[in-house]
Scaffold this motif. Structure first.
Motif, PDB file in Angstrom:
ATOM      1  N   ARG A 151       0.305  51.419 -16.021  1.00  0.00           N
ATOM      2  CA  ARG A 151      -0.198  50.314 -16.859  1.00  0.00           C
ATOM      3  C   ARG A 151       0.717  49.106 -16.755  1.00  0.00           C
ATOM      4  N   ALA A 196       0.126  47.321 -13.427  1.00  0.00           N
ATOM      5  CA  ALA A 196      -1.093  46.500 -13.438  1.00  0.00           C
ATOM      6  C   ALA A 196      -0.825  45.170 -14.136  1.00  0.00           C
ATOM      7  N   GLY A 197      -0.147  45.226 -15.278  1.00  0.00           N
ATOM      8  CA  GLY A 197       0.149  43.998 -16.016  1.00  0.00           C
ATOM      9  C   GLY A 197       1.045  43.069 -15.228  1.00  0.00           C
ATOM     10  N   VAL A 251      -3.966  46.415  -8.461  1.00  0.00           N
ATOM     11  CA  VAL A 251      -5.008  47.371  -8.071  1.00  0.00           C
ATOM     12  C   VAL A 251      -4.510  48.808  -8.225  1.00  0.00           C
ATOM     13  N   VAL A 270      -4.241  49.690 -12.010  1.00  0.00           N
ATOM     14  CA  VAL A 270      -5.539  49.872 -12.675  1.00  0.00           C
ATOM     15  C   VAL A 270      -6.174  51.193 -12.245  1.00  0.00           C
ATOM     16  N   MET A 271      -6.086  51.506 -10.932  1.00  0.00           N
ATOM     17  CA  MET A 271      -6.709  52.750 -10.453  1.00  0.00           C
ATOM     18  C   MET A 271      -6.080  53.972 -11.085  1.00  0.00           C
ATOM     19  N   SER A 328      -4.349  54.139 -13.840  1.00  0.00           N
ATOM     20  CA  SER A 328      -4.634  54.161 -15.276  1.00  0.00           C
ATOM     21  C   SER A 328      -6.027  54.695 -15.546  1.00  0.00           C
ATOM     22  N   LEU A 329      -7.005  54.245 -14.737  1.00  0.00           N
ATOM     23  CA  LEU A 329      -8.380  54.726 -14.900  1.00  0.00           C
ATOM     24  C   LEU A 329      -8.418  56.243 -14.759  1.00  0.00           C
ATOM     25  N   PHE A 330      -7.777  56.753 -13.699  1.00  0.00           N
ATOM     26  CA  PHE A 330      -7.785  58.196 -13.469  1.00  0.00           C
ATOM     27  C   PHE A 330      -7.133  58.929 -14.635  1.00  0.00           C
TER      28      PHE A 330
END
Lengths: 187, 144
Positions: free
Chosen positions: B72, B75-76, B128, B131-132, B134-136
């Motif tokens: 996270r 990504a930030g 990228v 975010v990926m 974190s999504l997982f």
């Protein structure tokens, strides 16, 4: 690209898409969709869009399938509610009309790689000629994405970040809230 | 199912593969000036390398090796770095994201643009990848 190969790929794509809709178990549909993405990736590579091809291979054929499996595990494997026949009478002609319109419109598109195509007339020559002297970057795609059109790329990144953050915020709260409700019931 | 694969062959192979995948991702990010790809493609490959470890080796290992919080934060930082580069060129008196006006230790204008592209690619890659992962992690759901 050889047109016979093109045709073969398109037939495979249509068959895979139909198969993915036809199977009722969604766990079975996931590898079919991954295979679909893999064929799309090969087609991108054949159009010499190598970067798009391997994003499609890694993301479409790989990670998306994994995310689908995670989602299906936490919901249901069955794809319920098949389309009622009455809806089919409306939907099928609509789809047919749309596909017909697309095929009709594709006749007006310029040929693949046509240098006289309208999209190659305005700013493209400047980008292609300016890429090396102005940015020392032989890869014109990178120069366009990260310099000439970097504001668009910033927009894309912000969209990805916002979407990711939204998903994380929505799903992250779930287990915690359930725990709190559970705690409230026992006390 | 998610977290540890009960099979030594899969575990060993993915432990061998993951660093190679991440290395290839970093190569794609850094080599974006000359070869196909750049921040998006490279960032995705790096992220998939991390996720491969997440689904094969024990969670205690993969989580310590690349904590969910780090994803996270990455990504930030990626998005912020991109915005900041744009702001820097504003401060230097040019248009937003016009790298050529940023004074970078005597580099000529094309060289500044070249460096600007590199910084932006790295920022995109960070965003990228973060975010990926974190999504997982969020979809798997038990990372906290």
């Amino acid at each position: 690209m050889i047109w016979q190969l093109d045709l073969l790929f398109f037939v495979i794509l249509v068959v895979l898409a139909a198969l993915a809709l036809w199977v009722r178990n969604m766990m079975a549909a996931v590898p079919i969709l991954s295979a679909f993405s893999l064929v799309v990736a090969v087609m991108f590579a054949a159009l010499s869009a190598v970067d798009v091809a391997f994003v499609e291979a890694v993301l479409g054929a790989g990670l998306t399938g994994l995310l689908f499996i995670l989602l299906i595990r936490s919901t249901s494997e069955r794809a319920d509610a098949p389309t009622p026949p009455r809806h089919r009478l409306v939907v099928l002609p609509l789809i047919g009309a749309f596909v017909g319109l697309m095929i009709y419109a594709s006749g007006g598109l310029p040929d693949k790689g046509d240098p006289m195509a309208p999209s190659h007339q305005r700013v493209s020559p400047d980008y292609i000629e300016g890429s090396v002297p102005e940015t020392l970057t032989p890869n014109v795609v990178t120069a366009v994405l990260a310099d000439y059109r970097s504001l668009d790329t910033l927009g894309e990144v912000v969209v990805i970040f916002t979407a990711g953050t939204a998903v994380v915020m929505i799903l992250f709260e779930r287990p915690r809230r359930r725990r709190r409700e559970h705690g409230g019931a026992t006390t | 199912m998610i977290g540890e694969y009960r099979g030594q062959v899969v575990q060993v192979v993915s432990v061998l593969m993951a660093p190679l995948m991440m290395m290839f991702g970093l190569y794609v990010i850094a080599h974006g000036h000359y070869g196909p790809g750049g921040g998006f493609a490279g960032g995705i490959v790096v992220g998939v390398g991390v996720i491969l470890l997440r689904i094969t080796v024990p969670r205690s290992v993969s989580m310590r090796w690349f904590p969910p919080a780090a994803a996270r934060v990455a990504a930030g930082i990626g998005v912020l770095a991109f915005i900041l580069v744009g702001a820097l060129s504003l401060v230097a008196g040019g248009a937003y994201l016009d790298y050529a006006v940023i004074d970078a230790a005597g580099a000529t204008e094309p060289e500044r643009r070249y460096l600007g592209i590199l910084v932006v690619e790295i920022a995109v890659g960070l965003a990228v990848t973060g975010v990926m992962i974190s999504l997982f992690d969020t979809l798997v759901g038990d990372d906290h």
